[in-house]
Design a protein around this motif. Sequence first.
Motif, short mmCIF file in Angstrom:
data_model
loop_
_atom_site.label_atom_id
_atom_site.label_comp_id
_atom_site.label_asym_id
_atom_site.label_seq_id
_atom_site.Cartn_x
_atom_site.Cartn_y
_atom_site.Cartn_z
N GLU A 133 0.82 -1.21 0.00
CA GLU A 133 0.00 0.00 0.00
C GLU A 133 0.86 1.26 0.00
O GLU A 133 0.56 2.23 -0.72
N VAL A 134 1.93 1.26 0.78
CA VAL A 134 2.76 2.48 0.83
C VAL A 134 3.48 2.71 -0.50
O VAL A 134 3.78 3.87 -0.85
N VAL A 135 3.75 1.65 -1.25
CA VAL A 135 4.37 1.82 -2.57
C VAL A 135 3.39 2.55 -3.49
O VAL A 135 3.77 3.44 -4.25
N GLY A 136 2.11 2.17 -3.41
CA GLY A 136 1.09 2.88 -4.16
C GLY A 136 1.01 4.34 -3.76
O GLY A 136 0.83 5.23 -4.61
N LEU A 140 1.60 7.67 -5.90
CA LEU A 140 0.56 8.69 -5.94
C LEU A 140 1.13 10.07 -5.64
O LEU A 140 0.68 11.07 -6.21
N ARG A 141 2.12 10.15 -4.74
CA ARG A 141 2.80 11.42 -4.49
C ARG A 141 3.37 11.99 -5.78
O ARG A 141 3.28 13.20 -6.05
N PHE A 151 -4.16 14.20 -3.56
CA PHE A 151 -3.51 13.04 -2.93
C PHE A 151 -4.42 12.42 -1.88
O PHE A 151 -4.62 11.20 -1.85
N GLU A 152 -5.00 13.24 -1.02
CA GLU A 152 -5.86 12.72 0.05
C GLU A 152 -7.12 12.09 -0.53
O GLU A 152 -7.61 11.07 -0.02
N ARG A 153 -7.64 12.67 -1.59
CA ARG A 153 -8.86 12.14 -2.21
C ARG A 153 -8.63 10.76 -2.81
O ARG A 153 -9.53 9.90 -2.82
#
Length: 278
Positions: A133-136, A140-141, A151-153
Amino acid sequence: MMALFNKTSLECSKLITEHYSTSFTLGIKTLDRKFHLPIYAIYGFVRYADEIVDTFHDYDKKTLLQRFKYDTYQAIEEGISLNPILQSFQLVVSQYNIEHELIEAFLKSMEMDLYYQDYDANGYNEYIYGSAEVVGLMCLRVFCEGNLAEFERLRHSACKLGSAFQKVNFLRDLKSDFVDRGRTYFPGVDFNDFGYDAKQLIEADIQHDFDEAYTGIMNLPRGARMGVYLAYIYYQTLFNKIKRLSVSRIQNERVRVPNPQKFALLAQTYLKYRLNVL
């Protein structure tokens, strides 16, 4: 000369991606060109960390991973590394403000692979968050280019897509994880007593992740949408093949999507993009 050093470092990450994963390489190449090298840099970093814990059986994995972790943070702090993979990664971390929490969670999941062989529900969720998940979220960043609201959306969908990819990998690699590495990721699942009902429950969970990820993909910036959709549709195709197979075949073979089918998926995705239905 720093520009040349940075360029060649980023090209090293590109080379690693191309040699390790044809599917992700295809996906990256369909992104807007400005995203290519940053995403290669992220893939190169996570690929090498994963390689330490999965492949270097004749070496002291714990020491190697600790050194890799130390060198990573030193590169980020100092803004330079003579390791081209870490140099390219720290450039991307700095440019796109990738949170250290994401890097720490990823490296913790890599450490878990050194010690854990069976996972309970909490450990399973923690591992998937850190390993996938953190790779995604790192990617996304890059795609959001500093737009924090965007990003939050899209955060939830990015996590779900990474989760789906990782769980499909777990099913595909069920045999090698258990036989070669002694690992069972799915909580409560005994490889020697893995049955139809357990497979069905896992598949339903994965499909739920795919469904939640899809909405986010359709709302990505246009320059990122086609590449991420291609990765999504590739993994959905792989997952559909797995669903059609019996438990015994899943336990005894590694399912693949042949290269001609990958290129067909690329053509279909490109057509949808050009017709503006993506």
